[in-house]
Design an enzyme around this catalytic site. Sequence first.
Site, PDB file in Angstrom:
ATOM      1  CB  SER A 127      -0.867  -0.006   1.266  1.00  0.00           C
ATOM      2  OG  SER A 127      -1.469   1.249   1.462  1.00  0.00           O
ATOM      3  CE1 TYR A 151      -3.561  -2.547   5.641  1.00  0.00           C
ATOM      4  CE2 TYR A 151      -3.205  -0.220   5.148  1.00  0.00           C
ATOM      5  CZ  TYR A 151      -3.471  -1.509   4.719  1.00  0.00           C
ATOM      6  OH  TYR A 151      -3.648  -1.758   3.383  1.00  0.00           O
ATOM      7  CE  LYS A 155      -1.232  -4.289   3.363  1.00  0.00           C
ATOM      8  NZ  LYS A 155      -1.660  -5.603   2.863  1.00  0.00           N
TER       9      LYS A 155
HETATM   10  P1  NAD Z   1     -10.987  -6.743   1.554  1.00  0.00           P
HETATM   11  O1  NAD Z   1     -11.155  -6.707   3.034  1.00  0.00           O
HETATM   12  O2  NAD Z   1     -12.180  -6.490   0.703  1.00  0.00           O
HETATM   13  O3  NAD Z   1     -10.364  -8.148   1.121  1.00  0.00           O
HETATM   14  C1  NAD Z   1      -9.464  -8.859   1.938  1.00  0.00           C
HETATM   15  C2  NAD Z   1      -9.962 -10.300   2.022  1.00  0.00           C
HETATM   16  O4  NAD Z   1      -9.065 -11.061   2.834  1.00  0.00           O
HETATM   17  C3  NAD Z   1     -11.345 -10.434   2.654  1.00  0.00           C
HETATM   18  O5  NAD Z   1     -12.180 -11.178   1.797  1.00  0.00           O
HETATM   19  C4  NAD Z   1     -11.100 -11.127   3.977  1.00  0.00           C
HETATM   20  O6  NAD Z   1     -12.186 -11.962   4.350  1.00  0.00           O
HETATM   21  C5  NAD Z   1      -9.826 -11.913   3.680  1.00  0.00           C
HETATM   22  N1  NAD Z   1      -8.971 -12.205   4.833  1.00  0.00           N
HETATM   23  C6  NAD Z   1      -8.501 -11.328   5.756  1.00  0.00           C
HETATM   24  N2  NAD Z   1      -7.722 -11.970   6.649  1.00  0.00           N
HETATM   25  C7  NAD Z   1      -7.674 -13.271   6.271  1.00  0.00           C
HETATM   26  C8  NAD Z   1      -7.031 -14.425   6.790  1.00  0.00           C
HETATM   27  N3  NAD Z   1      -6.276 -14.375   7.901  1.00  0.00           N
HETATM   28  N4  NAD Z   1      -7.206 -15.606   6.152  1.00  0.00           N
HETATM   29  C9  NAD Z   1      -7.977 -15.681   5.048  1.00  0.00           C
HETATM   30  N5  NAD Z   1      -8.609 -14.623   4.516  1.00  0.00           N
HETATM   31  C10 NAD Z   1      -8.464 -13.423   5.113  1.00  0.00           C
HETATM   32  O7  NAD Z   1      -9.805  -5.729   1.200  1.00  0.00           O
HETATM   33  P2  NAD Z   1      -9.314  -5.193  -0.225  1.00  0.00           P
HETATM   34  O8  NAD Z   1      -9.675  -3.756  -0.315  1.00  0.00           O
HETATM   35  O9  NAD Z   1      -9.724  -6.117  -1.290  1.00  0.00           O
HETATM   36  O10 NAD Z   1      -7.742  -5.259  -0.017  1.00  0.00           O
HETATM   37  C11 NAD Z   1      -6.973  -6.358  -0.455  1.00  0.00           C
HETATM   38  C12 NAD Z   1      -5.528  -6.128  -0.075  1.00  0.00           C
HETATM   39  O11 NAD Z   1      -5.068  -4.904  -0.648  1.00  0.00           O
HETATM   40  C13 NAD Z   1      -5.291  -6.006   1.434  1.00  0.00           C
HETATM   41  O12 NAD Z   1      -4.086  -6.661   1.756  1.00  0.00           O
HETATM   42  C14 NAD Z   1      -5.151  -4.521   1.644  1.00  0.00           C
HETATM   43  O13 NAD Z   1      -4.349  -4.216   2.759  1.00  0.00           O
HETATM   44  C15 NAD Z   1      -4.493  -4.079   0.348  1.00  0.00           C
HETATM   45  N6  NAD Z   1      -4.757  -2.674   0.003  1.00  0.00           N
HETATM   46  C16 NAD Z   1      -6.037  -2.234  -0.110  1.00  0.00           C
HETATM   47  C17 NAD Z   1      -6.278  -0.891  -0.399  1.00  0.00           C
HETATM   48  C18 NAD Z   1      -7.681  -0.360  -0.505  1.00  0.00           C
HETATM   49  O14 NAD Z   1      -7.846   0.856  -0.453  1.00  0.00           O
HETATM   50  N7  NAD Z   1      -8.706  -1.177  -0.660  1.00  0.00           N
HETATM   51  C19 NAD Z   1      -5.203  -0.012  -0.597  1.00  0.00           C
HETATM   52  C20 NAD Z   1      -3.901  -0.511  -0.503  1.00  0.00           C
HETATM   53  C21 NAD Z   1      -3.685  -1.852  -0.200  1.00  0.00           C
HETATM   54  N1  UFG Z   2     -12.205  11.819   3.323  1.00  0.00           N
HETATM   55  C1  UFG Z   2     -13.195  12.711   3.672  1.00  0.00           C
HETATM   56  N2  UFG Z   2     -14.337  12.217   4.212  1.00  0.00           N
HETATM   57  C2  UFG Z   2     -14.563  10.887   4.423  1.00  0.00           C
HETATM   58  C3  UFG Z   2     -13.531   9.975   4.044  1.00  0.00           C
HETATM   59  C4  UFG Z   2     -12.362  10.483   3.507  1.00  0.00           C
HETATM   60  O1  UFG Z   2     -13.050  13.919   3.514  1.00  0.00           O
HETATM   61  O2  UFG Z   2     -15.621  10.505   4.936  1.00  0.00           O
HETATM   62  C5  UFG Z   2     -10.978  12.337   2.700  1.00  0.00           C
HETATM   63  C6  UFG Z   2      -9.703  12.036   3.472  1.00  0.00           C
HETATM   64  O3  UFG Z   2      -9.456  13.028   4.446  1.00  0.00           O
HETATM   65  C7  UFG Z   2      -8.665  12.008   2.347  1.00  0.00           C
HETATM   66  C8  UFG Z   2      -9.449  11.459   1.151  1.00  0.00           C
HETATM   67  O4  UFG Z   2     -10.828  11.693   1.463  1.00  0.00           O
HETATM   68  O5  UFG Z   2      -8.263  13.322   2.039  1.00  0.00           O
HETATM   69  C9  UFG Z   2      -9.242   9.975   0.909  1.00  0.00           C
HETATM   70  O6  UFG Z   2      -9.507   9.258   2.117  1.00  0.00           O
HETATM   71  P1  UFG Z   2      -9.614   7.664   2.130  1.00  0.00           P
HETATM   72  O7  UFG Z   2      -9.897   7.253   3.533  1.00  0.00           O
HETATM   73  O8  UFG Z   2     -10.553   7.217   1.068  1.00  0.00           O
HETATM   74  O9  UFG Z   2      -8.156   7.195   1.659  1.00  0.00           O
HETATM   75  P2  UFG Z   2      -6.730   7.403   2.329  1.00  0.00           P
HETATM   76  O10 UFG Z   2      -5.810   7.864   1.243  1.00  0.00           O
HETATM   77  O11 UFG Z   2      -6.779   8.232   3.535  1.00  0.00           O
HETATM   78  O12 UFG Z   2      -6.359   5.923   2.769  1.00  0.00           O
HETATM   79  C10 UFG Z   2      -6.559   4.813   1.887  1.00  0.00           C
HETATM   80  C11 UFG Z   2      -6.661   3.543   2.708  1.00  0.00           C
HETATM   81  C12 UFG Z   2      -5.330   3.268   3.346  1.00  0.00           C
HETATM   82  C13 UFG Z   2      -4.271   3.212   2.294  1.00  0.00           C
HETATM   83  C14 UFG Z   2      -4.240   4.491   1.488  1.00  0.00           C
HETATM   84  C15 UFG Z   2      -3.239   4.403   0.388  1.00  0.00           C
HETATM   85  O13 UFG Z   2      -7.655   3.668   3.709  1.00  0.00           O
HETATM   86  O14 UFG Z   2      -5.368   2.029   4.000  1.00  0.00           O
HETATM   87  O15 UFG Z   2      -5.536   4.730   0.954  1.00  0.00           O
HETATM   88  O16 UFG Z   2      -3.465   3.275  -0.379  1.00  0.00           O
HETATM   89  F1  UFG Z   2      -3.077   3.047   2.873  1.00  0.00           F
END
Ligand code: NAD
Ligand code: UFG
Length: 339
Positions: A127, A151, A155
């Site tokens: 991330s 978190y 990573k």
């Molecule tokens: P998500 O929660 O929708 O998907 C993660 C999945 O992993 C879920 O289906 C959950 O049930 C499963 N899971 C969690 N722990 C587990 C375990 N111990 N064993 C088996 N299954 C397990 O999240 P996502 O948004 O699809 O994110 C996927 C990956 O990408 C994550 O590692 C997250 O940290 C990373 N990521 C997500 C974002 C984002 O904004 N969505 C940004 C950067 C990185």
């Molecule tokens: N924001 C609002 N109101 C809300 C939610 C968010 O104003 O209700 C703003 C935040 O302050 C930020 C922007 O919208 O300026 C984006 O916020 P998000 O929470 O959607 O995303 P972030 O970039 O803060 O964080 C996300 C994930 C993190 C990840 C990061 C980079 O939550 O886990 O993107 O991948 F690390």
Amino acid sequence: MSRPRILVTGGTGYIGSHACVCLIEAGFEPVIVDNLSNSSRIVTERVARITGFQPVLHETDLRDSEAIARLVREIRPAATLHFAGLKAVGESVSDPLRYYDNNVCGTVSLLQALDAGGCRVLVFSSSATVYGDPDTVPIPETAPVRPTNPYGQTKVIVEKLLLDLCAADPRWHVSILRYFNPVGAHESGLIGEAPRGTPNNLVPYIAQVAAGKRAHLSVFGDDWPTADGSGVRDYLHVMDLAEGHVAALRHALANPGPLTLNLGTGQGVSVKEMIRAYEAACGSQIPFRISPRRPGDIATCYADASRAREVLGWQPRRSLAAMCKDSWHWQSNNPDGYQ
Ligand code: NAD
Ligand code: UFG
């Protein structure tokens, strides 16, 4: 002709489900392992409706080392896409043990099983959070890594573990993908992001305001040092991200050693710009109020996305308008997610 099997951890989750669609379309067979802690088994049926192929789901926790080792021996994947993890920043601050246990111990258990089974090709979901508050934008992969919450720390630990593994054993092929802000949904409206409870992230929250489920959006600060005072991020269509995984997978299959890449568009979009784009997509106003800054937030974060383009030949194709249109299509077809 048989399809190469790809183990997809977290494959019923938001990004994993979209990656399964792209894998199938690219000729692979995803086999999902997920404990369903943040997802629904219905996802596999939805993937089948889109692609004509229903992936097998093994409902197993990655920390169940024996079960994972058995599964790897049974399916012998050509590679693994490792999405499974917990991802809520605030929750990781209040319950760090749960995050280190799930994200770090779960990964160690998975890697031990893959190593023992001789299945040493892996693509890992990292991330942009690893960069913390960046000194400059756009952020290149060489920028210092200094996460500001547990978190993000999980990573960084897994990234380092993967680098150590590659240094110790040249048979490992690893891609570490640092995603910026994935949003949107498959254009069919059949799969998308289904947050449980109140959404933490901007676009799912806006979607619920647009649907009338929430009265207004809180904009966390309009006094940031940005053009319009609201926070700026690099939003990326989840289908572009999913396609990036297929490109990274092909690269990892062909090349030993580690590779670390940002996956983003390289474009910064402010909260206020996102509100306007979503209003255009859903055809109604998004009521919002300016609220105090969210603790731990940063002003601006967007990728230097050039390395992924050079190394993988991949770049995002979908516009901000498409991200909002597809998010709204998913939200309006599935007002309660997969329930
Ligand atoms: P998500 O929660 O929708 O998907 C993660 C999945 O992993 C879920 O289906 C959950 O049930 C499963 N899971 C969690 N722990 C587990 C375990 N111990 N064993 C088996 N299954 C397990 O999240 P996502 O948004 O699809 O994110 C996927 C990956 O990408 C994550 O590692 C997250 O940290 C990373 N990521 C997500 C974002 C984002 O904004 N969505 C940004 C950067 C990185
Ligand atoms: N924001 C609002 N109101 C809300 C939610 C968010 O104003 O209700 C703003 C935040 O302050 C930020 C922007 O919208 O300026 C984006 O916020 P998000 O929470 O959607 O995303 P972030 O970039 O803060 O964080 C996300 C994930 C993190 C990840 C990061 C980079 O939550 O886990 O993107 O991948 F690390």
